[in-house]
Enzyme design. Structure first.
Site, PDB file in Angstrom:
ATOM      1  N   HIS A 308       0.857  -1.188   0.000  1.00 54.80           N
ATOM      2  CA  HIS A 308       0.000   0.000   0.000  1.00 54.80           C
ATOM      3  C   HIS A 308       0.896   1.242   0.000  1.00 54.80           C
ATOM      4  O   HIS A 308       1.949   1.245   0.637  1.00 54.80           O
ATOM      5  CB  HIS A 308      -0.896   0.019   1.249  1.00 54.80           C
ATOM      6  CG  HIS A 308      -2.065   0.927   1.111  1.00 54.80           C
ATOM      7  ND1 HIS A 308      -1.976   2.279   1.331  1.00 54.80           N
ATOM      8  CD2 HIS A 308      -3.330   0.677   0.734  1.00 54.80           C
ATOM      9  CE1 HIS A 308      -3.165   2.823   1.115  1.00 54.80           C
ATOM     10  NE2 HIS A 308      -4.002   1.879   0.748  1.00 54.80           N
ATOM     11  N   ASP A 366      -7.970  -5.335   0.144  1.00 55.89           N
ATOM     12  CA  ASP A 366      -8.437  -6.212  -0.941  1.00 55.89           C
ATOM     13  C   ASP A 366      -8.091  -7.673  -0.731  1.00 55.89           C
ATOM     14  O   ASP A 366      -8.580  -8.526  -1.462  1.00 55.89           O
ATOM     15  CB  ASP A 366      -7.840  -5.728  -2.268  1.00 55.89           C
ATOM     16  CG  ASP A 366      -8.422  -4.384  -2.658  1.00 55.89           C
ATOM     17  OD1 ASP A 366      -7.676  -3.393  -2.665  1.00 55.89           O
ATOM     18  OD2 ASP A 366      -9.640  -4.325  -2.869  1.00 55.89           O
TER      19      ASP A 366
END
Ligand code: SDX
Length: 433
Positions: A308, A366
């Site tokens: 991320h 996710d």
């Protein structure tokens, strides 16, 4: 917000120039470089915006090192536990959680707008049945602007409120219709006797031939998924919505642009890509092979659902998603689900691997969301549509914050030109040699 501290820039051959340092409520101090070009004739260069704050915002805060996410100051863990998605939508829009009367009024308004214009249904007929539902979403959501000319003065707060209520109410209907269209099943009209997320599940999985009552455990899980995905500061799709909106484009066109950006596998498309990756890995015995590929500079393969830009610790949403995953698999009698076990093993191996430790690559939102959605019965191609449904709340609130900011200007970044130097067009005969 401007504190006394200054940043001084010394450029060879130029007098030193000073810039103010802006201090936020939470997060990194910012050097205010808005006058840099005027003072120095130079731009900053920051492709990918690794060191750039593009705006001021009061909506969401992320602490990537601590793995914290706040919506209007409330930690996501507390919101996921004590609130539902419409509470969170109201909070993001108005800055405070609704009291009982405000909640009742908001729910009533949303219910009034759940249907789409009958002409909208005709848009779907133009797509092939096997079209990716995200392609349908980009088209249909963008087309909403063709139906609401009477509420297009977005300098008017009432028009902004109407647009917010409409799009929050209609996205579940539009997403469910995209699913039904791919299945060749009839569209289901909304049922206003059901709650927001229960109604979405009814429009997705109900049919005219038999009674369908949504499973409350699955409704709660999906509603929590909506909350976890509602907003996330200035991510790629939100920045897309802001930039599109900075030209004065209508919110439906801006949300359609955001949907297009979210679709990418590096962003919201990662949940679909992650599930496809787990299916491809297939068995725990093959995990080391894929970890090796993820570390190989010459291999474009990345471990979907890991890493991320901001979180250099666990994504707090991934932790909550893992819990939801266990609940849903238990409810569905899938505790021994092969993919869930594979995901748990992959997460364990990756988190112990020095490459992932050194690069601070943790599971993101996710990683588990695809498994949860698959267990609920949502097909893989619909995962990012579900993400878009939830993120539309954040996109609309970020869009409104941007256009109601007195300092707002059209977004127009500059560039570092590395192309051919200026030259004259040669006479026609010189072009042949
Ligand atoms: C979302 O921004 C948001 O807030 C997004 C989001 C939201 O709610 O809106 O949180 C939703 O988009 C979550 C992210 C979902 N995407 C994925 O899971 C796809 C896999 N992840 C990567 O593509 C990547 O981690 C990104 C895109 C998420 C972040 O990319 P960055 O910040 O540009 O980091 P990077 O690609 O420069 O990675 C740093 C290093 C690189 O190695 P070096 O060049 O330094 O040697 O880490 C490596 C990368 O190669 N790396 C990975 C990796 N992610 C990063 N290596 C293997 N597998 C991965 N998943």
């Amino acid at each position: 917000m401007t504190n006394e501290r200054k940043a001084t820039l010394t450029i060879e051959g130029q007098d030193p120039v000073e810039f103010s340092i802006l201090s936020p409520v939470h997060g990194n101090d910012c050097i205010d470089i808005r006058t840099l070009a005027a003072k120095t004739g130079m731009f900053t260069y920051d492709s990918g915006f690794l060191s750039t704050a593009a705006c001021q915002s009061k909506i969401t805060f992320i602490d990537g090192d601590k793995g914290e996410l706040l919506y209007r100051g409330y930690p996501i863990e507390q919101l996921a536990k004590h609130c539902n998605f419409l509470d969170v939508a109201y909070l993001l829009k108005h800055g405070e959680l609704p009291n009982a009367k405000e909640k009742q009024e908001f729910v009533a308004i949303v219910k009034k707008h759940t249907m789409v214009h009958e002409q909208m249904a005709k848009f779907y007929q133009g797509f092939r049945r096997d079209a990716h539902p995200m392609a349908v979403m980009v088209g249909v959501v963008g087309a909403l602007s063709a139906f609401y000319h009477e509420a297009e003065d977005f300098s008017d707060v009432e028009h902004r409120n109407i647009s917010f209520n409409r799009i929050v109410a209609k996205l579940p209907t539009i997403v469910a219709m995209a699913y039904k269209y791919t299945m060749g099943e009839p569209f289901m009209y909304p049922r206003n006797d059901l709650g927001y997320t229960a109604n979405f599940m009814y429009m997705m999985f109900g049919n005219p031939c038999e009674k369908y009552e949504p499973n409350p455990v699955l409704v709660h899980a999906l509603d929590t998924i909506f909350t976890l995905h509602a907003d996330h500061e200035q991510n790629a799709s939100t920045s897309t919505v802001r930039l599109a909106g900075s030209s004065g484009a209508n919110p439906y066109a801006c949300i359609s642009a955001g949907i297009g950006c979210l679709w990418g596998p590096a962003h919201g498309g990662a949940n679909e890509a992650c599930l496809n990756m787990l299916e491809e890995i297939g068995d725990v015995s093959r995990v080391p092979e894929y970890i090796k590929r993820a570390k190989d500079k010459n291999d474009t393969f990345k471990l979907m659902g890991f890493g991320h830009r901001v979180y250099k610790n666990f994504d707090p949403r991934a932790k909550l998603m893992r819990g939801i995953c266990a609940e849903v698999l238990k409810e569905q009698g899938l505790e021994n689900d092969r993919l869930f076990k594979l995901a748990m093993e992959l997460e364990k191996i990756a988190l112990e691997d020095e490459y992932f430790i050194e690069k601070k690559l943790y599971p993101n939102v996710d990683f588990y969301s695809g498994i949860v959605q698959k267990a609920i019965g949502i097909p893989t191609t619909m995962f990012t549509c579900i993400f878009a449904l939830a993120r539309t709340v954040g996109w609309m609130v970020q869009w409104e914050e941007m256009i109601s900011d007195p300092e707002f200007k059209i977004g127009r970044p500059r560039q570092l030109y590395t192309g051919t130097p200026a030259r004259d067009v040669p006479p026609i005969h010189q072009r042949d040699d």
